[in-house]
Design a protein around this motif. Structure first.
Motif, PDB file in Angstrom:
ATOM      1  N   ARG A  60      87.909  25.595  79.264  1.00  0.00           N
ATOM      2  CA  ARG A  60      87.012  24.901  78.340  1.00  0.00           C
ATOM      3  C   ARG A  60      87.411  23.434  78.180  1.00  0.00           C
ATOM      4  O   ARG A  60      86.553  22.561  78.009  1.00  0.00           O
ATOM      5  N   ILE A  61      88.701  23.151  78.246  1.00  0.00           N
ATOM      6  CA  ILE A  61      89.154  21.759  78.181  1.00  0.00           C
ATOM      7  C   ILE A  61      88.702  20.999  79.431  1.00  0.00           C
ATOM      8  O   ILE A  61      88.209  19.872  79.359  1.00  0.00           O
ATOM      9  N   ILE A  62      88.850  21.621  80.597  1.00  0.00           N
ATOM     10  CA  ILE A  62      88.413  20.989  81.845  1.00  0.00           C
ATOM     11  C   ILE A  62      86.905  20.764  81.826  1.00  0.00           C
ATOM     12  O   ILE A  62      86.417  19.706  82.239  1.00  0.00           O
ATOM     13  N   ASP A  63      86.165  21.744  81.342  1.00  0.00           N
ATOM     14  CA  ASP A  63      84.703  21.639  81.316  1.00  0.00           C
ATOM     15  C   ASP A  63      84.213  20.636  80.282  1.00  0.00           C
ATOM     16  O   ASP A  63      83.045  20.215  80.342  1.00  0.00           O
ATOM     17  N   GLY A  64      85.060  20.296  79.318  1.00  0.00           N
ATOM     18  CA  GLY A  64      84.640  19.402  78.246  1.00  0.00           C
ATOM     19  C   GLY A  64      83.987  20.122  77.086  1.00  0.00           C
ATOM     20  O   GLY A  64      83.530  19.482  76.134  1.00  0.00           O
ATOM     21  N   THR A  65      83.950  21.458  77.133  1.00  0.00           N
ATOM     22  CA  THR A  65      83.425  22.230  76.005  1.00  0.00           C
ATOM     23  C   THR A  65      84.369  22.154  74.820  1.00  0.00           C
ATOM     24  O   THR A  65      83.936  22.058  73.667  1.00  0.00           O
ATOM     25  N   THR A  66      85.658  22.240  75.113  1.00  0.00           N
ATOM     26  CA  THR A  66      86.689  21.969  74.117  1.00  0.00           C
ATOM     27  C   THR A  66      87.059  20.503  74.238  1.00  0.00           C
ATOM     28  O   THR A  66      87.448  20.041  75.314  1.00  0.00           O
ATOM     29  N   HIS A  67      86.945  19.764  73.143  1.00  0.00           N
ATOM     30  CA  HIS A  67      87.049  18.309  73.179  1.00  0.00           C
ATOM     31  C   HIS A  67      88.446  17.798  72.828  1.00  0.00           C
ATOM     32  O   HIS A  67      88.590  16.642  72.428  1.00  0.00           O
ATOM     33  N   GLY A  68      89.431  18.625  73.007  1.00  0.00           N
ATOM     34  CA  GLY A  68      90.798  18.232  72.709  1.00  0.00           C
ATOM     35  C   GLY A  68      91.464  19.237  71.802  1.00  0.00           C
ATOM     36  O   GLY A  68      90.956  20.351  71.584  1.00  0.00           O
ATOM     37  N   LEU A  69      92.608  18.866  71.263  1.00  0.00           N
ATOM     38  CA  LEU A  69      93.412  19.761  70.444  1.00  0.00           C
ATOM     39  C   LEU A  69      93.748  19.100  69.118  1.00  0.00           C
ATOM     40  O   LEU A  69      93.881  17.876  69.034  1.00  0.00           O
ATOM     41  N   LEU A  70      93.882  19.927  68.094  1.00  0.00           N
ATOM     42  CA  LEU A  70      94.285  19.474  66.767  1.00  0.00           C
ATOM     43  C   LEU A  70      95.504  20.269  66.343  1.00  0.00           C
ATOM     44  O   LEU A  70      95.577  21.494  66.571  1.00  0.00           O
ATOM     45  N   LEU A  71      96.473  19.598  65.725  1.00  0.00           N
ATOM     46  CA  LEU A  71      97.706  20.244  65.274  1.00  0.00           C
ATOM     47  C   LEU A  71      97.717  20.322  63.754  1.00  0.00           C
ATOM     48  O   LEU A  71      97.363  19.361  63.068  1.00  0.00           O
ATOM     49  N   GLN A  72      98.129  21.478  63.233  1.00  0.00           N
ATOM     50  CA  GLN A  72      98.283  21.670  61.795  1.00  0.00           C
ATOM     51  C   GLN A  72      99.636  22.301  61.502  1.00  0.00           C
ATOM     52  O   GLN A  72     100.188  23.019  62.352  1.00  0.00           O
ATOM     53  N   PRO A  73     100.188  22.065  60.308  1.00  0.00           N
ATOM     54  CA  PRO A  73     101.452  22.713  59.955  1.00  0.00           C
ATOM     55  C   PRO A  73     101.197  24.134  59.463  1.00  0.00           C
ATOM     56  O   PRO A  73     100.167  24.425  58.851  1.00  0.00           O
ATOM     57  N   LEU A  74     102.128  25.013  59.736  1.00  0.00           N
ATOM     58  CA  LEU A  74     102.114  26.358  59.178  1.00  0.00           C
ATOM     59  C   LEU A  74     103.393  26.488  58.353  1.00  0.00           C
ATOM     60  O   LEU A  74     104.449  26.846  58.862  1.00  0.00           O
ATOM     61  N   GLY A  75     103.273  26.122  57.096  1.00  0.00           N
ATOM     62  CA  GLY A  75     104.431  26.056  56.223  1.00  0.00           C
ATOM     63  C   GLY A  75     104.625  24.642  55.707  1.00  0.00           C
ATOM     64  O   GLY A  75     103.915  23.708  56.093  1.00  0.00           O
ATOM     65  N   ALA A  76     105.624  24.481  54.818  1.00  0.00           N
ATOM     66  CA  ALA A  76     105.890  23.170  54.216  1.00  0.00           C
ATOM     67  C   ALA A  76     106.850  22.389  55.098  1.00  0.00           C
ATOM     68  O   ALA A  76     107.975  22.068  54.709  1.00  0.00           O
ATOM     69  N   LEU A  77     106.404  22.084  56.297  1.00  0.00           N
ATOM     70  CA  LEU A  77     107.248  21.351  57.233  1.00  0.00           C
ATOM     71  C   LEU A  77     106.579  20.035  57.612  1.00  0.00           C
ATOM     72  O   LEU A  77     105.374  19.857  57.432  1.00  0.00           O
ATOM     73  N   GLU A  78     107.373  19.131  58.128  1.00  0.00           N
ATOM     74  CA  GLU A  78     106.880  17.848  58.622  1.00  0.00           C
ATOM     75  C   GLU A  78     107.515  17.599  59.971  1.00  0.00           C
ATOM     76  O   GLU A  78     108.738  17.553  60.092  1.00  0.00           O
ATOM     77  N   VAL A  79     106.674  17.473  60.991  1.00  0.00           N
ATOM     78  CA  VAL A  79     107.155  17.318  62.366  1.00  0.00           C
ATOM     79  C   VAL A  79     106.505  16.095  62.974  1.00  0.00           C
ATOM     80  O   VAL A  79     105.293  15.899  62.844  1.00  0.00           O
ATOM     81  N   SER A  80     107.291  15.269  63.644  1.00  0.00           N
ATOM     82  CA  SER A  80     106.761  14.101  64.347  1.00  0.00           C
ATOM     83  C   SER A  80     107.025  14.238  65.841  1.00  0.00           C
ATOM     84  O   SER A  80     108.148  14.540  66.264  1.00  0.00           O
ATOM     85  N   PHE A  81     105.957  14.000  66.626  1.00  0.00           N
ATOM     86  CA  PHE A  81     106.049  13.977  68.079  1.00  0.00           C
ATOM     87  C   PHE A  81     105.760  12.549  68.546  1.00  0.00           C
ATOM     88  O   PHE A  81     104.943  11.841  67.951  1.00  0.00           O
TER      89      PHE A  81
END
Length: 395
Positions: free
Chosen positions: A353-374
């Motif tokens: 779906r990403i290759i086809d463009g049906t999925t337009h990318g990815l979104l990241l969310q936290p699961l818990g009270a954490l803070e992560v930086s990439f």
């Protein structure tokens, strides 16, 4: 894809079946779901298994759930309907098949088969991506080296997990379980996906594509662009409460190609802040699900957002954030420590779906009270930017 399916209920519950023929088949045409049991766990979802007009419905109510962490299961012991003498032979396996229809798409479901002696509850578990259309479709799974002998109970299951908050349903037109001879077994239908597959070495993939646009949006400041977000002097994407990184790739060069197997998302960790006794507060089975990052498919919103201008408001276009994504996450992942690589499996249907463009990318969310930086694509020379690793059949 994907969490640990709990073992608290997946062992044997002594059920009886009135069936006596060689294989098990329930087409729900008698307006009954007798013999089936329902279970729920982790969050606060409710499940009813209801007879309908010629089919049955798994009715899931997750309106009171807080974290979209739940599982719902229908389960039945079918051993009295099977030739258990054959099944104990290595020449035979158990094949289950169902015709199902989801209330929303794309969504995943899973089959599981076990006995009262099972200890590895993932060995005979397979997930199925039901695709983009909520239509009737057949899925099937055939066991490998299934350990079942006369006197065992053989439990067949169908599960809906983490489909999102609100109300959902999965219709089941029929459910079949049959003992099949291995050499004559038909190919399984619906692309069974291994649960939590091992991640291959990245150099085994043919394509390694750096993210084209990446930025962070913040629900507390919906009109502000946060593309210049930093941790000290490092350009980063930070996942925290109310703050969500967006990732989008330019894959036009692969238009029309077919994904070969799963892909991998690579993220390089800049920093991690986490803590909290979730197990003490929530119990072990539920508590271990936290302190992770969730990865979602982007299906709506502004599909052509630009990292230098995107804001929470412009991305969501006045809609609820959850309406822009697939409500069922791709994967909940533990995060590598600072400087390490966080690698996330992207199942083949999602990669397609990403290759086809049906999925337009990815979104990241936290699961818990954490803070992560990439590290983001504009940090340093870009070598630590988010990447997709994948192969196509034409490679």
């Amino acid at each position: 894809m994907m969490r640990n399916i709990k073992t608290v209920l997946l062992g044997g519950l002594l059920l009886s079946s009135p069936l006596s023929h060689a294989d098990f088949f329930d087409d729900f045409n008698n307006n009954s779901v007798e013999g089936w049991q329902t279970f729920t766990g982790d969050g606060d979802a409710k499940l009813k298994f209801l007879p309908m007009d010629g089919f049955a419905r798994m009715q899931v109510d997750a309106t009171k759930d807080q974290h979209n962490i739940y599982w719902t299961i229908i389960k039945r012991d079918v051993s009295k309907s099977l030739d258990m003498e054959k099944l104990k032979s290595p020449d035979y396996e158990l094949r289950v098949e169902a015709r199902v229809r989801p209330s929303a798409s794309p969504r995943r479901v899973n089959f599981m088969i076990n006995t009262q002696r099972t200890t590895d509850f993932h060995e005979h578990l397979r997930e199925y991506d039901l695709g983009l259309k909520p239509d009737w479709q057949v899925i099937s799974m055939t066991t490998r080296n299934f350990d079942a002998v006369p006197g065992d109970q053989v439990n067949v299951q169908l599960s809906v997990t983490d489909w999102g908050l609100g109300e959902h349903y999965l219709d089941v037109d029929y459910y079949r379980a049959e003992v099949v001879k291995v050499k004559n077994a038909k190919p399984d239908v619906g692309e069974p996906l291994v649960y939590h597959p091992p991640i291959p070495a990245l150099d085994t993939f043919k394509q390694h594509v750096k993210v084209k646009h990446d930025a962070t949006i913040n629900s507390a400041f919906p009109l502000v662009n946060f593309n210049n977000w930093k941790s000290d002097d490092a350009r980063v994407l930070t996942v925290s409460a109310g703050q969500y990184p967006l990732l989008r790739w330019d894959l036009q060069n692969y238009s029309g190609k077919k994904a070969k197997g799963a892909g991998v998302l690579e993220l390089t960790t800049q920093s991690v802040q986490k803590g909290g006794d979730y197990i003490g507060a929530l119990g072990e089975d539920f508590g271990i699900e936290f302190d992770k990052v969730r990865v979602f498919e982007i299906l709506g919103g502004d599909t052509n957002w630009q990292q230098n201008s995107v804001t929470f408001a412009s991305f969501t276009q006045g809609k609820d954030l959850q309406s822009t994504i697939n409500g069922q996450m791709i994967f909940d992942t533990d995060v590598a420590q600072a400087g390490g690589k966080t690698l996330v499996t992207i199942p083949r249907p999602v990669m397609q779906r990403i290759i086809d463009g049906t999925t337009h990318g990815l979104l990241l969310q936290p699961l818990g009270a954490l803070e992560v930086s990439f590290y983001d694509s504009e940090h340093g020379d870009g070598s630590q930017a988010p990447k997709l690793h994948f192969s196509t059949r034409a490679d």
